[in-house]
Design a protein around this motif. Structure first.
Motif, PDB file in Angstrom:
ATOM      1  N   ARG A 313       1.789 -15.022  66.530  1.00 21.54           N
ATOM      2  CA  ARG A 313       1.864 -15.807  65.292  1.00 21.54           C
ATOM      3  C   ARG A 313       1.269 -17.201  65.488  1.00 21.54           C
ATOM      4  O   ARG A 313       0.604 -17.739  64.613  1.00 21.54           O
ATOM      5  CB  ARG A 313       3.318 -15.930  64.826  1.00 21.54           C
ATOM      6  N   HIS A 314       1.481 -17.773  66.660  1.00 20.52           N
ATOM      7  CA  HIS A 314       1.027 -19.140  66.924  1.00 20.52           C
ATOM      8  C   HIS A 314      -0.476 -19.177  67.143  1.00 20.52           C
ATOM      9  O   HIS A 314      -1.187 -20.032  66.586  1.00 20.52           O
ATOM     10  CB  HIS A 314       1.754 -19.696  68.153  1.00 20.52           C
ATOM     11  N   GLY A 315      -1.013 -18.261  67.940  1.00 22.90           N
ATOM     12  CA  GLY A 315      -2.439 -18.224  68.240  1.00 22.90           C
ATOM     13  C   GLY A 315      -2.866 -19.368  69.139  1.00 22.90           C
ATOM     14  O   GLY A 315      -2.080 -20.291  69.437  1.00 22.90           O
ATOM     15  N   GLY A 316      -4.107 -19.326  69.583  1.00 26.92           N
ATOM     16  CA  GLY A 316      -4.630 -20.383  70.441  1.00 26.92           C
ATOM     17  C   GLY A 316      -3.885 -20.503  71.758  1.00 26.92           C
ATOM     18  O   GLY A 316      -3.716 -21.612  72.291  1.00 26.92           O
ATOM     19  N   ILE A 317      -3.459 -19.372  72.312  1.00 24.43           N
ATOM     20  CA  ILE A 317      -2.592 -19.370  73.489  1.00 24.43           C
ATOM     21  C   ILE A 317      -3.417 -19.407  74.772  1.00 24.43           C
ATOM     22  O   ILE A 317      -4.396 -18.686  74.932  1.00 24.43           O
ATOM     23  CB  ILE A 317      -1.673 -18.124  73.489  1.00 24.43           C
ATOM     24  N   ASP A 318      -3.010 -20.280  75.691  1.00 24.16           N
ATOM     25  CA  ASP A 318      -3.578 -20.339  77.037  1.00 24.16           C
ATOM     26  C   ASP A 318      -2.577 -19.661  77.978  1.00 24.16           C
ATOM     27  O   ASP A 318      -1.434 -20.104  78.099  1.00 24.16           O
ATOM     28  CB  ASP A 318      -3.808 -21.796  77.445  1.00 24.16           C
ATOM     29  N   LEU A 319      -2.997 -18.587  78.634  1.00 18.29           N
ATOM     30  CA  LEU A 319      -2.067 -17.785  79.439  1.00 18.29           C
ATOM     31  C   LEU A 319      -1.413 -18.610  80.541  1.00 18.29           C
ATOM     32  O   LEU A 319      -0.195 -18.558  80.716  1.00 18.29           O
ATOM     33  CB  LEU A 319      -2.800 -16.588  80.046  1.00 18.29           C
ATOM     34  N   ARG A 320      -2.215 -19.373  81.288  1.00 20.15           N
ATOM     35  CA  ARG A 320      -1.644 -20.148  82.390  1.00 20.15           C
ATOM     36  C   ARG A 320      -0.719 -21.248  81.884  1.00 20.15           C
ATOM     37  O   ARG A 320       0.344 -21.491  82.457  1.00 20.15           O
ATOM     38  CB  ARG A 320      -2.772 -20.758  83.240  1.00 20.15           C
ATOM     39  N   ARG A 321      -1.086 -21.918  80.839  1.00 20.22           N
ATOM     40  CA  ARG A 321      -0.287 -23.034  80.343  1.00 20.22           C
ATOM     41  C   ARG A 321       0.943 -22.582  79.583  1.00 20.22           C
ATOM     42  O   ARG A 321       2.059 -23.087  79.808  1.00 20.22           O
ATOM     43  CB  ARG A 321      -1.162 -23.912  79.445  1.00 20.22           C
TER      44      ARG A 321
END
Length: 661
Positions: A313-321
Motif C-alpha cells: 500500500r505504501h510503495g516506494g519500498i527500499d528492502l534494506r532500509r
C-alpha cells in the motif's frame, strides 16, 4: 470438447504443474464434457529432468536430508486447489523397501543399496532422487482424474506458431496444439556475457583453459591436467560439485583421521591444485543435522502477510532500509526462541519476559542489543548478521598460509554449529529464515520495491539466503578441510578479482583478504551457474519467443534520483546495463522473463500479459525456490504451481463447463 496444454519442461517443476492441473481439473469441469491433454516436452528424463537425471556421477549428493524432500502438498500449504498428500523421499524409500508400493521394487546395484540404508537424516545421492522423481511423475500420471491425459515428448520445444490455437513446434518437426503454454524449464543455460566472451578469446589466444559458468556436471573437467594450478571463482554448491569431481571423482579417497569426524585425504596422483575465492570468501554454511529441542517457533511474527500488504500500500519500498530490520528481527525471533526453549541453561530470565521486551524493540536499537547482552551472557550465542554476511571483512594478511589457517578455523566452527546439538538455535533461525524468504518473495512479486532496490537488494538477499539455507551437507565441508590441510585446496578469501594478464599470458587472481599476494594460473573455472538472461538464452523456445517480442526481459529504470553509488552497484550486478544522458537514465536488465506476479502470465514488449502463455521458475522475475521442498512449510513452490494450474484451467476450459458451488 478437447483442450490442450503444453508444458515445456518435464522435470520436477513441470511434474508439479501437472499434479496441480490434475488436482483442480474436476472443479473446472474437465471430465464432464471436456477432455484435457497435457503435453510434457523435455529432452531430458521425464520427472527428473536435466539436473536430477540418473546419468551423472554417483558421487554427487543432494543438499537436503531425505525427510526434508517432498513433491506433494500437505495441510500446511495455503492454496485454492485441493491438497493431495504423498510421500517424501524418505517415506517413498521406506514404502518401496517394505513392498508397500504396488509394482515398485528396490532398484538393482548401488542405488538399491543406498535405498535400503536410507534414513531420515541421509543426504541422498542425486541418482536416488532421480528414481523418486521418476516415480512421482508416474504416480501422478497413473492417478489422473477422468478427462485428463498426459503425453510425454522427449525432445525440445523450438518455437511457437501463431494461430487459434497456437502450436508449439518441436525439434522433431511435430507441432502440438496449445490452448495454453507453460514454460517450466528451470535453470537455463545462457551464451557467455561480453566479459566472458573476452575471457574465452583470451584463453584461446594464449593456449589457456577457461570454463564459463554452467552446470558443473556438464563441464569437461577431464581437460584439466594433473598438477595444474586452477583458479576457481565461486564457493557455493557449484564449487562443492567441482571439488567432488576433481578429487574424489579422480580416484582420491577420504579416510578417518580422528574421533571427531576429521578426515585425511589420500591422493590418487591425478589432482590439480585449486585456488578458490568469492565475494564473501567462505563456503556456504553447512546444513543442520539435528532437530529443534524446543517447540517450533510461532511464525510469522514480525513479517507476515499483513506487513507485506502494508508495504504494498505504501510503495516506494527500499528492502534494506525498510524491510531488512523486520527480516532480521524475524530470524532473531526464531533463533532466540530455540535458545530459550532448547538451552535454558544458556539464558537468563524467562522466554515470556524476553519475548515481550524483544517485540517492542527495533533490531538495530541499542535497547535491543542491551536486552540480548543481559539475557544471553555468552557473546558467542548472539546472532550477528553483519558478521554472518561478511565474515572476512576484517581479514587482510600478507601470508597465504595464515589465511588458510583462518579459513579452516572458520569452516570447523561452522561445522560444529550445524552438527552439534548445542547449537540448535541455528535451526531455529533457519526455520524463521524460510518464513522470511516466503514473505520477501511475495513482496518482490509486487511493484512495492523501488527499481534500485530490486536491482541491488534482491540479489544481495538471494545470495545471503542461499549462503545460509542452501549449503552443503557437513561431510562435504569435512572433505574440503582435508583437502585444504593436504594443500590441494587453497583459499583466496573475499573480494576475489580475476584478470587476464596479456603480458604474461596467464590468469591472475587477487583478493581483499590477501595483501600484496597474487596467484597466476593457466586454468580458470567459473564455479557458478550462468546469470539468467532472456536475450542470451541458449534455450531455443525462449530465444524464439523473445526474438518475436512475445516475451519480455525485465528491465529496471534506475534513473530519476538513483544515487550514484547505488546505481553503480546495481549496474555491476546486472547482466546488461545501458546508460543514457550522462547517467540520467540507467537501465538494468535483470535477465529474467517478465511475468505478471498474480498469475504468472508472460508479459510482452508492450507490457501486456498474454492470456494463454505462462512461465514459472527461477528464470522469471517472480523468483520461485526449488521445485521440491520441506514438508509442512506452506511451500511457496507448491502455491505457485497451484496458482499457475488454476489460471491455466480457467483460461482453457469454457466457463459453461465448470462446476459451480
Amino acid at each position: 470438447m478437447r483442450r490442450s496444454v503444453v508444458v515445456v519442461g518435464a522435470g520436477p517443476r513441470g511434474a508439479g504443474v501437472l499434479e496441480r492441473l490434475a488436482a483442480s481439473a474436476g472443479e473446472f469441469g474437465v471430465g464432464a464434457g471436456v477432455e484435457l491433454d497435457v503435453h510434457l516436452v523435455d529432452p531430458y528424463p521425464p520427472g527428473a529432468g536435466r539436473i536430477w537425471r540418473h546419468e551423472q556421477s554417483s558421487l554427487l549428493w543432494m543438499n537436503s536430508m531425505a525427510a526434508d524432500v517432498t513433491m506433494f502438498t500437505d495441510e500446511s500449504v495455503r492454496c485454492d486447489g485441493p491438497i493431495v498428500p504423498g510421500p517424501s523421499l524418505y517415506e517413498w524409500a521406506e514404502q518401496v523397501r517394505e513392498g508397500r508400493l504396488p509394482g515398485e521394487s528396490v532398484p538393482p546395484g548401488p542405488v538399491g543399496d543406498e535405498l535400503r540404508g536410507l534414513t531420515r537424516a541421509t543426504f541422498a545421492t542425486r541418482r536416488l532422487q532421480s528414481h523418486y522423481l521418476d516415480w512421482v511423475l508416474r504416480h501422478v500420471e497413473a492417478t489422473l482424474p477422468a478427462g485428463v491425459h498426459a503425453h510425454r515428448h522427449r525432445t525440445r520445444a523450438v518455437g511457437l506458431v501463431e494461430g487459434s490455437p497456437q502450436r508449439v513446434r518441436l525439434a522433431t518437426g511435430e507441432e502440438l496444439d496449445a490452448d495454453a503454454l507453460v514454460l517450466a524449464s528451470g535453470h537455463l543455460d545462457a551464451d557467455p556475457t561480453p566479459d566472458e566472451q573476452d575471457l574465452v578469446a583470451f584463453a584461446d589466444e594464449h593456449g589457456l583453459r577457461y570454463f564459463p559458468p554452467e552446470q558443473t556436471t556438464d563441464t569437461e573437467l577431464d581437460h584439466i591436467p594433473a598438477g595444474e594450478t586452477v583458479i576457481a571463482r565461486g564457493m557455493g554448491l557449484a564449487f562443492v560439485d567441482l571439488v567432488v569431481l576433481l578429487f574424489e571423482g579422480r580416484g582420491g579417497e577420504f579416510a578417518p583421521d580422528g574421533p571427531d569426524g576429521r578426515l585425511r585425504y589420500v591422493p590418487s596422483g591425478r589432482e590439480p591444485v585449486l585456488h578458490v575465492g568469492s565475494g564473501r570468501g567462505v563456503p556456504y554454511h553447512a546444513k543442520t543435522e539435528y532437530a529443534l529441542r524446543g517447540p517450533r517457533p510461532p511464525l510469522p511474527r514480525f513479517l507476515g502477510p499483513d506487513d507485506v500488504a502494508g508495504f504494498v500500500r505504501h510503495g516506494g519500498i527500499d528492502l534494506r532500509r525498510d524491510v531488512w530490520p523486520l527480516m532480521a528481527k524475524e530470524v532473531g525471533w526464531g533463533y532466540y526462541h530455540e535458545l530459550f526453549h532448547g538451552h535454558p541453561d544458556r539464558v537468563r530470565g524467562t522466554w515470556d519476559a524476553f519475548a515481550a521486551a524483544y517485540a517492542e524493540l527495533d533490531w538495530y536499537s541499542d535497547a535491543r542489543s542491551e536486552l540480548i547482552a543481559t539475557s544471553v551472557p555468552d557473546p558467542d550465542d548472539h546472532l550477528d548478521f553483519e558478521r554472518i554476511d561478511r565474515p572476512l571483512r576484517d581479514v587482510c594478511v600478507d601470508d597465504p598460509d595464515a589465511l588458510q589457517a583462518a579459513l579452516r578455523e572458520y569452516i570447523a566452527d561452522d561445522l560444529a554449529r550445524h552438527v552439534d546439538e548445542r547449537y540448535t538455535a541455528e535451526l531455529g533461525a533457519f526455520v524463521a529464515l524460510l518464513s522470511v524468504f516466503a514473505q520477501v518473495m511475495e513482496l518482490a512479486g509486487t511493484d512495492a520495491l523501488t527499481p534500485t532496490s530490486r536491482a541491488r537488494d534482491l540479489s544481495w538477499w538471494q545470495n545471503l539466503f542461499s549462503s545460509l539455507a542452501s549449503g552443503p551437507p557437513g561431510p562435504r565441508l569435512r572433505q574440503m578441510l582435508a583437502l585444504s590441510r593436504a594443500g590441494y585446496v587453497r583459499f583466496l578469501g573475499a573480494g576475489l578479482v580475476v584478470e587476464a594478464d596479456g603480458d604474461a599470458g596467464v590468469f591472475r587472481a587477487r583478493s581483499d583478504s590477501l595483501d600484496g599476494v597474487e596467484v597466476e594460473a593457466r586454468t580458470f573455472v567459473e564455479a557458478r551457474l550462468p546469470a539468467p538472461s532472456v536475450s542470451r538464452s541458449a534455450d531455443p523456445m525462449l530465444a524464439a519467443l523473445h526474438a518475436d517480442g512475445q516475451l519480455d526481459e525485465e528491465v529496471l529504470d534506475l534513473g530519476g534520483g538513483c544515487p550514484t553509488q547505488a546505481c553503480s552497484s546495481a549496474v555491476r550486478s546486472a547482466d546488461a546495463a545501458v546508460a543514457h544522458g550522462e547517467g540520467a537514465v540507467v537501465l538494468h536488465h535483470t535477465g529474467l522473463v517478465r511475468v505478471r506476479p498474480s498469475d504468472y502470465r508472460l508479459v510482452d514488449d508492450d507490457g501486456e500479459a498474454h492470456p494463454t502463455r505462462f512461465a514459472i521458475g527461477p528464470h522469471t522475475n517472480v523468483r520461485i525456490p526449488g521445485a521440491f521442498t520441506r514438508p509442512n512449510t506452506n511451500a511457496l513452490s507448491f502455491r505457485a504451481n497451484d496458482a499457475v494450474a488454476r489460471a491455466v484451467l480457467a483460461q482453457v476450459v469454457p466457463a459453461a463447463g465448470r462446476l459451480t458451488a
